[in-house]
Scaffold this motif. Sequence first.
Motif, PDB file in Angstrom:
ATOM      1  N   ILE A   1       5.424   7.537  -8.482  1.00  0.00           N
ATOM      2  CA  ILE A   1       6.303   6.502  -9.026  1.00  0.00           C
ATOM      3  C   ILE A   1       7.342   6.079  -7.990  1.00  0.00           C
ATOM      4  CG2 ILE A   1       8.095   6.069 -10.767  1.00  0.00           C
ATOM      5  CD1 ILE A   1       6.359   7.906 -12.627  1.00  0.00           C
ATOM      6  N   ASN A   2       7.921   7.048  -7.296  1.00  0.00           N
ATOM      7  CA  ASN A   2       8.905   6.719  -6.250  1.00  0.00           C
ATOM      8  C   ASN A   2       8.286   5.876  -5.144  1.00  0.00           C
ATOM      9  OD1 ASN A   2      10.814   8.173  -7.670  1.00  0.00           O
ATOM     10  ND2 ASN A   2      10.653   9.991  -6.378  1.00  0.00           N
ATOM     11  N   LYS A   3       7.047   6.174  -4.768  1.00  0.00           N
ATOM     12  CA  LYS A   3       6.359   5.392  -3.742  1.00  0.00           C
ATOM     13  C   LYS A   3       6.084   3.971  -4.233  1.00  0.00           C
ATOM     14  CE  LYS A   3       4.151   9.211  -1.347  1.00  0.00           C
ATOM     15  NZ  LYS A   3       2.930   9.670  -0.692  1.00  0.00           N
ATOM     16  N   ILE A   4       5.713   3.844  -5.499  1.00  0.00           N
ATOM     17  CA  ILE A   4       5.451   2.520  -6.073  1.00  0.00           C
ATOM     18  C   ILE A   4       6.741   1.699  -6.088  1.00  0.00           C
ATOM     19  CG2 ILE A   4       4.816   1.263  -8.166  1.00  0.00           C
ATOM     20  CD1 ILE A   4       2.909   3.650  -8.779  1.00  0.00           C
ATOM     21  N   ILE A   5       7.841   2.314  -6.499  1.00  0.00           N
ATOM     22  CA  ILE A   5       9.131   1.616  -6.537  1.00  0.00           C
ATOM     23  C   ILE A   5       9.536   1.166  -5.140  1.00  0.00           C
ATOM     24  CG2 ILE A   5      11.611   1.918  -6.950  1.00  0.00           C
ATOM     25  CD1 ILE A   5      10.761   3.734  -9.343  1.00  0.00           C
ATOM     26  N   ALA A   6       9.403   2.041  -4.154  1.00  0.00           N
ATOM     27  CA  ALA A   6       9.750   1.679  -2.774  1.00  0.00           C
ATOM     28  C   ALA A   6       8.872   0.531  -2.282  1.00  0.00           C
ATOM     29  CB  ALA A   6       9.599   2.896  -1.861  1.00  0.00           C
ATOM     30  N   TYR A   7       7.581   0.579  -2.601  1.00  0.00           N
ATOM     31  CA  TYR A   7       6.651  -0.488  -2.213  1.00  0.00           C
ATOM     32  C   TYR A   7       7.072  -1.817  -2.846  1.00  0.00           C
ATOM     33  CZ  TYR A   7       2.494  -3.410  -2.597  1.00  0.00           C
ATOM     34  OH  TYR A   7       1.632  -4.467  -2.588  1.00  0.00           O
ATOM     35  N   GLN A   8       7.355  -1.790  -4.154  1.00  0.00           N
ATOM     36  CA  GLN A   8       7.729  -3.023  -4.849  1.00  0.00           C
ATOM     37  C   GLN A   8       9.041  -3.589  -4.316  1.00  0.00           C
ATOM     38  OE1 GLN A   8       6.029  -4.851  -6.930  1.00  0.00           O
ATOM     39  NE2 GLN A   8       4.313  -3.450  -7.127  1.00  0.00           N
ATOM     40  N   ARG A   9       9.983  -2.721  -4.003  1.00  0.00           N
ATOM     41  CA  ARG A   9      11.250  -3.200  -3.427  1.00  0.00           C
ATOM     42  C   ARG A   9      11.019  -3.873  -2.088  1.00  0.00           C
ATOM     43  NH1 ARG A   9      15.127   1.939  -4.847  1.00  0.00           N
ATOM     44  NH2 ARG A   9      15.580   1.293  -6.977  1.00  0.00           N
TER      45      ARG A   9
ATOM     46  N   ASN B   1      -3.632   0.312  -2.942  1.00  0.00           N
ATOM     47  CA  ASN B   1      -2.885  -0.872  -3.339  1.00  0.00           C
ATOM     48  C   ASN B   1      -2.142  -0.547  -4.629  1.00  0.00           C
ATOM     49  OD1 ASN B   1      -1.992  -3.330  -4.323  1.00  0.00           O
ATOM     50  ND2 ASN B   1      -3.819  -4.431  -3.664  1.00  0.00           N
ATOM     51  N   ALA B   2      -0.834  -0.448  -4.553  1.00  0.00           N
ATOM     52  CA  ALA B   2      -0.022  -0.054  -5.708  1.00  0.00           C
ATOM     53  C   ALA B   2      -0.141  -1.042  -6.867  1.00  0.00           C
ATOM     54  CB  ALA B   2       1.432   0.095  -5.299  1.00  0.00           C
ATOM     55  N   ASP B   3      -0.493  -2.279  -6.586  1.00  0.00           N
ATOM     56  CA  ASP B   3      -0.635  -3.281  -7.643  1.00  0.00           C
ATOM     57  C   ASP B   3      -1.856  -3.019  -8.515  1.00  0.00           C
ATOM     58  OD1 ASP B   3       1.651  -4.711  -6.906  1.00  0.00           O
ATOM     59  OD2 ASP B   3       0.523  -5.846  -5.409  1.00  0.00           O
ATOM     60  N   LEU B   4      -2.760  -2.168  -8.075  1.00  0.00           N
ATOM     61  CA  LEU B   4      -3.972  -1.871  -8.847  1.00  0.00           C
ATOM     62  C   LEU B   4      -3.810  -0.654  -9.752  1.00  0.00           C
ATOM     63  CD1 LEU B   4      -6.744  -2.503  -6.175  1.00  0.00           C
ATOM     64  CD2 LEU B   4      -5.873  -4.051  -7.931  1.00  0.00           C
ATOM     65  N   ILE B   5      -2.656   0.003  -9.701  1.00  0.00           N
ATOM     66  CA  ILE B   5      -2.439   1.202 -10.513  1.00  0.00           C
ATOM     67  C   ILE B   5      -2.108   0.796 -11.940  1.00  0.00           C
ATOM     68  CG2 ILE B   5      -0.974   3.220 -10.871  1.00  0.00           C
ATOM     69  CD1 ILE B   5      -0.666   3.350  -7.812  1.00  0.00           C
ATOM     70  N   GLN B   6      -2.886   1.350 -12.864  1.00  0.00           N
ATOM     71  CA  GLN B   6      -2.664   1.088 -14.280  1.00  0.00           C
ATOM     72  C   GLN B   6      -1.840   2.221 -14.899  1.00  0.00           C
ATOM     73  OE1 GLN B   6      -6.226   0.242 -16.413  1.00  0.00           O
ATOM     74  NE2 GLN B   6      -5.234   0.208 -18.383  1.00  0.00           N
ATOM     75  N   THR B   7      -2.223   3.490 -14.632  1.00  0.00           N
ATOM     76  CA  THR B   7      -1.478   4.621 -15.159  1.00  0.00           C
ATOM     77  C   THR B   7      -1.417   5.747 -14.139  1.00  0.00           C
ATOM     78  OG1 THR B   7      -3.431   5.667 -16.155  1.00  0.00           O
ATOM     79  CG2 THR B   7      -2.180   4.168 -17.559  1.00  0.00           C
ATOM     80  N   VAL B   8      -0.375   6.574 -14.280  1.00  0.00           N
ATOM     81  CA  VAL B   8      -0.227   7.811 -13.505  1.00  0.00           C
ATOM     82  C   VAL B   8       0.070   8.887 -14.533  1.00  0.00           C
ATOM     83  CG1 VAL B   8       1.085   9.024 -11.737  1.00  0.00           C
ATOM     84  CG2 VAL B   8       0.710   6.562 -11.523  1.00  0.00           C
ATOM     85  N   GLU B   9      -0.772   9.927 -14.578  1.00  0.00           N
ATOM     86  CA  GLU B   9      -0.565  10.963 -15.584  1.00  0.00           C
ATOM     87  C   GLU B   9      -0.735  12.355 -14.989  1.00  0.00           C
ATOM     88  OE1 GLU B   9      -3.766  10.911 -18.620  1.00  0.00           O
ATOM     89  OE2 GLU B   9      -4.665   9.379 -17.346  1.00  0.00           O
TER      90      GLU B   9
ATOM     91  N   MET C   1       0.848  -1.178   0.000  1.00  0.00           N
ATOM     92  CA  MET C   1       0.000   0.000   0.000  1.00  0.00           C
ATOM     93  C   MET C   1       0.890   1.236   0.000  1.00  0.00           C
ATOM     94  SD  MET C   1      -3.130  -1.279   0.331  1.00  0.00           S
ATOM     95  CE  MET C   1      -4.362  -0.429   1.251  1.00  0.00           C
ATOM     96  N   ILE C   2       0.446   2.254  -0.738  1.00  0.00           N
ATOM     97  CA  ILE C   2       1.124   3.543  -0.722  1.00  0.00           C
ATOM     98  C   ILE C   2       0.134   4.599  -0.251  1.00  0.00           C
ATOM     99  CG2 ILE C   2       2.741   2.909  -2.558  1.00  0.00           C
ATOM    100  CD1 ILE C   2       1.038   4.677  -4.446  1.00  0.00           C
ATOM    101  N   SER C   3       0.643   5.644   0.362  1.00  0.00           N
ATOM    102  CA  SER C   3      -0.239   6.721   0.812  1.00  0.00           C
ATOM    103  C   SER C   3      -0.253   7.824  -0.244  1.00  0.00           C
ATOM    104  CB  SER C   3       0.213   7.272   2.160  1.00  0.00           C
ATOM    105  OG  SER C   3       1.475   7.868   2.038  1.00  0.00           O
ATOM    106  N   ILE C   4      -1.450   8.336  -0.513  1.00  0.00           N
ATOM    107  CA  ILE C   4      -1.628   9.452  -1.438  1.00  0.00           C
ATOM    108  C   ILE C   4      -2.556  10.457  -0.777  1.00  0.00           C
ATOM    109  CG2 ILE C   4      -1.177   8.146  -3.558  1.00  0.00           C
ATOM    110  CD1 ILE C   4      -4.219   7.860  -3.888  1.00  0.00           C
TER     111      ILE C   4
END
Length: 69
Positions: A48-56, A15-23, A1-4
């Motif tokens: 994007i940085n939050k998604i990368i940190a989550y995936q790592r 849930n970062a896994d549910l993100i399809q696009t960021v524009e 999970m990421i906070s927005i």
Amino acid sequence: MISITRFNGSTVYLNADLIQTVESTPDTVITLTNNVKIVIKEKPQEVINKIIAYQRLVHNPQLEIISGD
């Protein structure tokens, strides 16, 4: 999970896994895999940085412990 942050100031955990696009349109719009759109305060690169940190963290939890982040 990421906070927005929504424009009303409320924090949402997504849930970062549910993100399809960021524009940037110019506001940042996240589109989820179910085509729900969320407009947020963060810039696209921040998301994007939050998604990368989550995936790592998910794929290599030892990385956080070793790096001390």
